[in-house]
Design an enzyme around this catalytic site. Structure first.
Site, PDB file in Angstrom:
ATOM      1  N   HIS A   5       5.574  11.934  82.033  1.00 15.67           N
ATOM      2  CA  HIS A   5       5.035  13.148  81.424  1.00 15.67           C
ATOM      3  C   HIS A   5       5.493  13.285  79.980  1.00 15.67           C
ATOM      4  CE1 HIS A   5       8.941  14.695  83.110  1.00 15.67           C
ATOM      5  NE2 HIS A   5       9.000  15.255  81.910  1.00 15.67           N
ATOM      6  N   GLU A 122      -5.924  15.308  70.488  1.00 14.52           N
ATOM      7  CA  GLU A 122      -7.006  14.468  69.978  1.00 14.52           C
ATOM      8  C   GLU A 122      -7.954  14.123  71.120  1.00 14.52           C
ATOM      9  OE1 GLU A 122      -7.655  10.349  67.426  1.00 14.52           O
ATOM     10  OE2 GLU A 122      -5.843  10.567  68.636  1.00 14.52           O
TER      11      GLU A 122
END
Length: 126
Positions: A5, A122
């Protein structure tokens, strides 16, 4: 080894959870409060942690906001159509900070959105 993560510190957990689940379409995978430490950890992602990298949202109860600094860049997500993804994100109340289009000096279609704490995400067209 594999990436498990990425952790982001957030000032308002409910606002951040709404962004990642309602705007970006992730699922809340697990959430746990730590009253003695005065913080909450919430994990969001597109699939189970056993098979996918996820995002850990850390909310320190006594810290309403953070300075992002200039070292962190962004999180990247693959999308089928960056133009459509931007339109959908805007419709859901998300903030597009760079509209979809070819990247500078390249052909890959990208876009950028911003989460409630200012972190950039993004979108990279597949």
């Amino acid at each position: 080894m594999r990436i498990l993560h990425t952790m982001l510190r957030v000032g308002n957990l409910e606002r951040s959870l709404a962004f990642y689940t309602e705007v970006l379409g992730m699922r809340l995978l697990r959430r746990h409060d730590y009253p003695e430490g005065r913080f909450t950890l919430a994990f969001v992602g597109y699939g189970a942690e056993a098979d996918n990298a996820v995002i850990e949202l850390t909310h320190n109860w006594d810290t309403p906001s953070y300075e992002l600094g200039n070292a962190f860049g962004h999180i990247a997500l693959e999308v089928a159509d960056a133009y459509a993804a931007c339109a959908e994100i805007k419709q859901r109340g998300g903030k597009v900070v760079r509209e979809a289009g070819p990247m500078k000096h390249g052909k890959t279609v990208i876009a950028f959105v911003e989460d409630p704490d200012g972190y950039k995400v993004e979108l990279i067209q597949k």
